[in-house]
Design a protein around this motif. Structure first.
Motif, mmCIF file in Angstrom:
data_model
loop_
_atom_site.group_PDB
_atom_site.id
_atom_site.type_symbol
_atom_site.label_atom_id
_atom_site.label_comp_id
_atom_site.label_asym_id
_atom_site.label_seq_id
_atom_site.Cartn_x
_atom_site.Cartn_y
_atom_site.Cartn_z
ATOM 1 N N ARG A 1 47.468 1.430 70.730
ATOM 2 C CA ARG A 1 48.220 0.573 69.821
ATOM 3 C C ARG A 1 47.595 -0.802 69.661
ATOM 4 N NH1 ARG A 1 52.675 -1.870 73.174
ATOM 5 N NH2 ARG A 1 53.733 -2.202 71.186
ATOM 6 N N TYR A 2 46.429 -1.044 70.296
ATOM 7 C CA TYR A 2 45.717 -2.302 70.113
ATOM 8 C C TYR A 2 44.320 -2.016 69.543
ATOM 9 C CZ TYR A 2 49.631 -4.397 72.491
ATOM 10 O OH TYR A 2 50.898 -4.801 72.811
ATOM 11 N N HIS A 3 43.381 -2.972 69.702
ATOM 12 C CA HIS A 3 42.068 -2.820 69.081
ATOM 13 C C HIS A 3 41.166 -1.836 69.826
ATOM 14 C CE1 HIS A 3 42.540 -6.065 66.247
ATOM 15 N NE2 HIS A 3 42.794 -6.935 67.181
ATOM 16 N N GLU A 4 40.505 -0.954 69.065
ATOM 17 C CA GLU A 4 39.330 -0.234 69.524
ATOM 18 C C GLU A 4 38.260 -0.377 68.446
ATOM 19 O OE1 GLU A 4 42.547 1.048 71.838
ATOM 20 O OE2 GLU A 4 42.340 1.505 69.719
ATOM 21 N N ALA A 5 37.047 -0.660 68.850
ATOM 22 C CA ALA A 5 35.978 -0.847 67.860
ATOM 23 C C ALA A 5 34.633 -0.814 68.568
ATOM 24 C CB ALA A 5 36.151 -2.177 67.130
ATOM 25 N N THR A 6 33.566 -0.730 67.814
ATOM 26 C CA THR A 6 32.174 -0.759 68.250
ATOM 27 C C THR A 6 31.919 0.137 69.456
ATOM 28 O OG1 THR A 6 32.502 -2.795 69.558
ATOM 29 C CG2 THR A 6 31.754 -3.031 67.282
ATOM 30 N N LEU A 7 31.178 1.179 69.235
ATOM 31 C CA LEU A 7 30.937 2.165 70.276
ATOM 32 C C LEU A 7 29.488 2.606 70.264
ATOM 33 C CD1 LEU A 7 32.670 5.477 69.090
ATOM 34 C CD2 LEU A 7 31.767 3.738 67.605
ATOM 35 N N HIS B 1 35.881 9.619 54.471
ATOM 36 C CA HIS B 1 36.787 9.594 55.627
ATOM 37 C C HIS B 1 37.233 11.003 55.982
ATOM 38 C CE1 HIS B 1 40.125 8.440 58.239
ATOM 39 N NE2 HIS B 1 40.868 9.278 57.548
ATOM 40 N N ILE B 2 37.190 11.331 57.289
ATOM 41 C CA ILE B 2 37.646 12.654 57.744
ATOM 42 C C ILE B 2 38.936 12.539 58.541
ATOM 43 C CG2 ILE B 2 37.090 14.686 59.135
ATOM 44 C CD1 ILE B 2 34.164 14.158 58.623
ATOM 45 N N ASP B 3 38.892 11.762 59.653
ATOM 46 C CA ASP B 3 40.048 11.753 60.557
ATOM 47 C C ASP B 3 39.884 10.601 61.541
ATOM 48 O OD1 ASP B 3 42.384 12.481 61.768
ATOM 49 O OD2 ASP B 3 41.677 14.409 62.512
ATOM 50 N N GLN B 4 40.888 10.430 62.404
ATOM 51 C CA GLN B 4 40.739 9.512 63.534
ATOM 52 C C GLN B 4 39.647 10.037 64.452
ATOM 53 O OE1 GLN B 4 43.934 7.785 65.804
ATOM 54 N NE2 GLN B 4 45.443 8.418 64.280
ATOM 55 N N PHE B 5 38.961 9.128 65.116
ATOM 56 C CA PHE B 5 37.905 9.543 66.048
ATOM 57 C C PHE B 5 38.493 10.276 67.246
ATOM 58 C CE2 PHE B 5 35.421 8.188 69.881
ATOM 59 C CZ PHE B 5 34.413 9.116 69.737
ATOM 60 N N SER B 6 39.462 9.680 67.897
ATOM 61 C CA SER B 6 40.089 10.310 69.057
ATOM 62 C C SER B 6 41.467 9.713 69.258
ATOM 63 C CB SER B 6 39.247 10.082 70.317
ATOM 64 O OG SER B 6 39.989 10.430 71.466
ATOM 65 N N LYS B 7 42.465 10.555 69.246
ATOM 66 C CA LYS B 7 43.832 10.067 69.438
ATOM 67 C C LYS B 7 44.050 9.573 70.860
ATOM 68 C CE LYS B 7 45.716 12.921 65.759
ATOM 69 N NZ LYS B 7 46.581 14.059 65.377
ATOM 70 N N GLN C 1 45.868 -8.743 59.904
ATOM 71 C CA GLN C 1 45.521 -7.392 59.498
ATOM 72 C C GLN C 1 45.992 -6.416 60.554
ATOM 73 O OE1 GLN C 1 41.458 -6.829 58.409
ATOM 74 N NE2 GLN C 1 41.403 -8.607 57.073
ATOM 75 N N PRO C 2 46.159 -5.136 60.172
ATOM 76 C CA PRO C 2 46.543 -4.134 61.170
ATOM 77 C C PRO C 2 45.495 -4.029 62.268
ATOM 78 C CG PRO C 2 46.811 -3.284 58.936
ATOM 79 C CD PRO C 2 46.081 -4.580 58.818
ATOM 80 N N PHE C 3 45.906 -3.518 63.430
ATOM 81 C CA PHE C 3 44.982 -3.380 64.542
ATOM 82 C C PHE C 3 43.896 -2.353 64.232
ATOM 83 C CE2 PHE C 3 48.067 -5.818 66.745
ATOM 84 C CZ PHE C 3 47.415 -6.356 67.840
ATOM 85 N N LEU C 4 42.740 -2.542 64.863
ATOM 86 C CA LEU C 4 41.577 -1.700 64.607
ATOM 87 C C LEU C 4 41.636 -0.406 65.402
ATOM 88 C CD1 LEU C 4 38.994 -4.575 64.937
ATOM 89 C CD2 LEU C 4 39.396 -3.297 62.825
ATOM 90 N N ASN C 5 41.315 0.697 64.741
ATOM 91 C CA ASN C 5 41.080 1.972 65.400
ATOM 92 C C ASN C 5 39.773 2.545 64.891
ATOM 93 O OD1 ASN C 5 43.251 2.288 67.176
ATOM 94 N ND2 ASN C 5 44.605 2.988 65.548
ATOM 95 N N GLN D 1 27.433 12.668 61.590
ATOM 96 C CA GLN D 1 28.585 11.908 61.120
ATOM 97 C C GLN D 1 28.413 10.433 61.464
ATOM 98 O OE1 GLN D 1 31.405 14.282 63.357
ATOM 99 N NE2 GLN D 1 32.179 15.226 61.471
ATOM 100 N N LEU D 2 29.363 9.628 61.004
ATOM 101 C CA LEU D 2 29.357 8.201 61.310
ATOM 102 C C LEU D 2 30.737 7.833 61.835
ATOM 103 C CD1 LEU D 2 27.046 6.043 60.772
ATOM 104 C CD2 LEU D 2 28.582 5.137 59.035
ATOM 105 N N ILE D 3 30.772 7.167 62.966
ATOM 106 C CA ILE D 3 32.027 6.660 63.515
ATOM 107 C C ILE D 3 32.096 5.171 63.166
ATOM 108 C CG2 ILE D 3 33.511 6.537 65.547
ATOM 109 C CD1 ILE D 3 32.486 9.364 64.833
ATOM 110 N N TYR D 4 33.265 4.712 62.759
ATOM 111 C CA TYR D 4 33.396 3.302 62.375
ATOM 112 C C TYR D 4 34.804 2.821 62.698
ATOM 113 C CZ TYR D 4 35.860 5.134 58.276
ATOM 114 O OH TYR D 4 36.759 5.780 57.445
ATOM 115 N N ALA D 5 34.965 1.508 62.732
ATOM 116 C CA ALA D 5 36.273 0.907 63.006
ATOM 117 C C ALA D 5 36.900 0.438 61.706
ATOM 118 C CB ALA D 5 36.129 -0.278 63.965
ATOM 119 N N SER D 6 38.210 0.580 61.610
ATOM 120 C CA SER D 6 38.914 0.117 60.418
ATOM 121 C C SER D 6 40.286 -0.400 60.811
ATOM 122 C CB SER D 6 39.066 1.261 59.407
ATOM 123 O OG SER D 6 39.804 0.818 58.275
ATOM 124 N N ALA D 7 40.752 -1.391 60.050
ATOM 125 C CA ALA D 7 42.099 -1.938 60.255
ATOM 126 C C ALA D 7 43.137 -1.194 59.429
ATOM 127 C CB ALA D 7 42.137 -3.425 59.911
#
Length: 666
Positions: free
Chosen positions: A227-233, A216-222, A197-201, A175-181
């Protein structure tokens, strides 16, 4: 005297308001609310230009800040606008840093020849004082050399991209994990203000068989997404541990003394015995984070022993540098103050510049990263530093089309397959930052690729057709991409194909017959242009100003009457037969009069005629649900100048007395 005092008071008040506006803009700028700051700077600059009072230190400062507000938000068109005024108006007073930024803005708008000149000027001004100078002086490598790099990549804009920021891809199993606003649940309340723009998850995408697209499948991890930025892992080799970037947030959002909220690196572990993306736990902040500087963009070596990251911590050479730490196991006695990690080491001037180095990705073969501190094509470019005898070679620009005039970054690659992903905010994308898949050709092997474009027109009239859905398929019938023709009937696919390769294009538009065409790309790099002609499903179906209509003869009514005459029924029967031929067709009926008689009378008469027409069609066996509406518009939509009190012939009045049958769907 009274007038003079009034004028003086007015000027003092105006000056006070201006000063307050600039202070507010500065506060917004300092907290990275660049878009709002830019608006206020521009308002002040427009006032100065209207009063023709430019030239002082305040004017120069505003030009710098306005340019910077756009430059740091990667809006190169507007950055160029204000930097150009700064440099052209105050050349002798502009320091070298703004020459550097002006050159990058010129690249960002595709003015490479001018950018080349100003990069040389920057090097001349800073020779031996700024170690960007030898990288940009073009006595060795020039912009022309980079433009002449043989293309090694073909790119495709992936399906999950939105009008917001989508970036930071990373492999996780298949799979591929990615950040989106994209964040519909918080769209109205959580906006990060430097580009509204909306915050990144982080999200999960399923790779297709060719690893060229994802769904697109789902959120990576709830638990990880806040409620703020998460990105690049980045993941450990066994994929049981993840390192990710987040705002300095752990229940509370923390800021430094200047009010800046920095980025930090965190780790999390997969719950033992679980293999679900939702079961990450034990979230920890890495020990070399700080409330006073940013740490982010992790990359892990294949043996899991080295963690690379980006920071502006003390000891940085430029705006942001790439650092590395050793990941220590529990048996290592040299844990120092950074429990579990060695002290961060700067990769040094061989890699880092006084510019920005960002988004590292490490393989056994090379270190890949984005930078604006080397000679490039504009904004951030992707560079490769080959690993030879455990040392990094001189970084090499990867050329176009991987790099563009704007920002290109977030490069990851499967070295064995020569496939991967890169991010860019180039103008041909779907939104702000987009993710692109790529195929890379081995070095020395000349790549040959073709861009697919063309236009759609009517077979008989030659008129260009907008809104046609276009589909690109490979020779095995696998859909590669879809797009839609623009207002001029033109289309272009983002996917590039190999030369001398078979492909097929299909079209689809309501009211038109489908069309498909097999094509062979040309034998050398360039564009394969595929024009196609379409016809409507029936000669009775026409398109006028983008609206599909059924065109029949004039429906005549007796004076002041609304019943259907015999000659009218002959024409209406054509509609009945067409609707029987296409059982999914739904229409609406609009009836119009000329301007003679009163508005109220004409409105009532046209409405009665529209409903009488509807009733006749239903009486011939067409279901009532297939006529969405039947409405009269009187003289409110005349198609010529025959308004009240205008003398017109009967023939010209007749143009306005019409019934229209608009196709809603088929």
């Amino acid at each position: 005297m009274k007038t003079i005092v009034t004028i003086i008071m007015f000027c003092v008040i105006s000056f006070s308001f201006s000063q307050n506006a600039v202070k507010k803009a500065d506060r917004l700028f300092d907290t990275m609310w660049y878009k709002e700051a830019a608006v206020l700077y521009e308002l002040e600059l427009n006032k100065i230009e209207r009063r023709n009072q430019g030239g002082d230190a305040n004017h120069i400062s505003l030009l710098k800040r306005a340019g910077d507000a756009y430059f740091f938000n990667t809006d190169m068109d507007n950055a160029y606008k204000w930097y150009d005024k700064l440099v052209s108006g105050f050349y002798s007073e502009v320091d070298a840093e703004y020459i550097f930024r002006y050159a990058h803005a010129l690249e960002g708008v595709g003015k490479y020849r001018e950018a080349k000149r100003w990069m040389k000027e920057f090097s001349k001004r800073t020779h031996k004082k700024d170690n960007r100078s030898p990288k940009l002086d073009q006595r060795g490598l020039t912009v022309d050399d980079i433009l002449d790099i043989a293309p090694r990549f073909t790119l495709k804009n992936v399906s999950v991209n939105t009008k917001y920021s989508d970036f930071g891809p990373m492999y996780y199993k298949d799979q591929l994990i990615y950040a989106s606003a994209v964040d519909t649940s918080y769209y109205h309340t959580r906006i990060y203000h430097w580009n509204e723009q909306p915050f990144l998850n982080m999200y999960v995408g399923e790779l297709n068989e060719m690893e060229s697209d994802l769904k697109h499948i789902d959120q990576f991890s709830k638990l990880i997404n806040t409620r703020y930025h998460e990105a690049t892992l980045a993941f450990s080799p066994n994929q049981k541990k993840v390192y990710f970037t987040r705002n300095n947030y752990n229940g509370d959002l923390k800021r430094d003394k200047e009010g800046t909220n920095h980025l930090k690196l965190y780790s999390a572990e997969l719950l033992k015995g679980e293999d679900s993306l939702h079961t990450w736990q034990n979230i920890k902040e890495l020990p070399f984070n700080s409330d006073d500087y940013s740490v982010g963009h992790p990359a892990i070596s294949s043996d899991g022993k080295l963690l690379y990251f980006v920071s502006d911590m003390p000891g940085s050479i430029g705006g942001t540098d790439i650092f590395v730490v050793d990941i220590l196991d529990d048996n290592n006695k040299d844990l120092t103050e950074y429990s579990g990690y060695s002290q961060p080491r700067n990769l040094g001037k061989h890699i880092n510049t006084p510019g920005r180095e960002m988004f590292p990705y490490i393989t056994d073969n090379a270190l890949y990263f984005a930078s604006d501190g080397y000679l490039g094509l504009g904004g951030l470019d992707v560079y490769e530093s080959r690993i030879v005898n455990n040392h990094f070679n001189e970084p090499e620009n990867q050329g176009a089309p991987l790099n563009s005039e704007l920002d290109d970054f977030g490069f990851i690659v499967n070295e064995e397959k020569n496939r991967g992903f890169v991010c860019s905010n180039r103008l041909s994308g779907k939104g702000d930052d987009d993710i692109y898949s790529f195929v890379r050709y081995p070095k020395g092997e000349a790549s040959c690729y073709q861009a697919i474009k063309g236009y759609i027109s009517h077979n008989i009239t030659g008129e260009r057709i907008a809104g046609v859905h276009m589909f690109l398929f490979d020779e095995n019938g696998r859909e590669l991409e879809k797009t839609t023709t623009n207002i001029n009937g033109g289309y272009a696919f983002n996917t590039s194909l190999d030369c001398s390769t078979k492909f097929m294009i299909k079209t689809e538009k309501t009211g038109y017959g489908p069309r498909e065409k097999d094509v062979l790309t040309l034998s050398k790099s360039g564009e394969t242009v595929v024009p196609l002609g379409l016809e409507t499903l029936s000669r009775l179906i026409v398109e006028e100003a983008g609206v599909l209509k059924i065109k029949i003869g004039i429906i005549y009514f007796n004076l002041d009457k609304s019943y259907i005459r015999h000659d009218a029924s002959v024409e209406l029967n054509k509609i009945v037969l067409l609707m029987m031929q296409y059982p999914n067709m739904v229409i609406k009926i609009e009836s119009h009069t000329d301007s003679r008689n009163t508005d109220a009378y004409n409105l009532d008469l046209s409405d009665r005629r529209a409903k009488s027409t509807r009733d006749y069609i239903i009486s011939q066996g067409i279901e009532a649900s297939r006529i969405e509406s039947a409405k009269g518009y009187g003289e409110s939509q005349l198609i010529n100048d025959c308004k009240d009190d205008v003398n017109c012939s009967e023939e010209v009045h007749q143009e306005n007395r019409r019934s229209e049958f608009i196709i809603i769907k088929m």
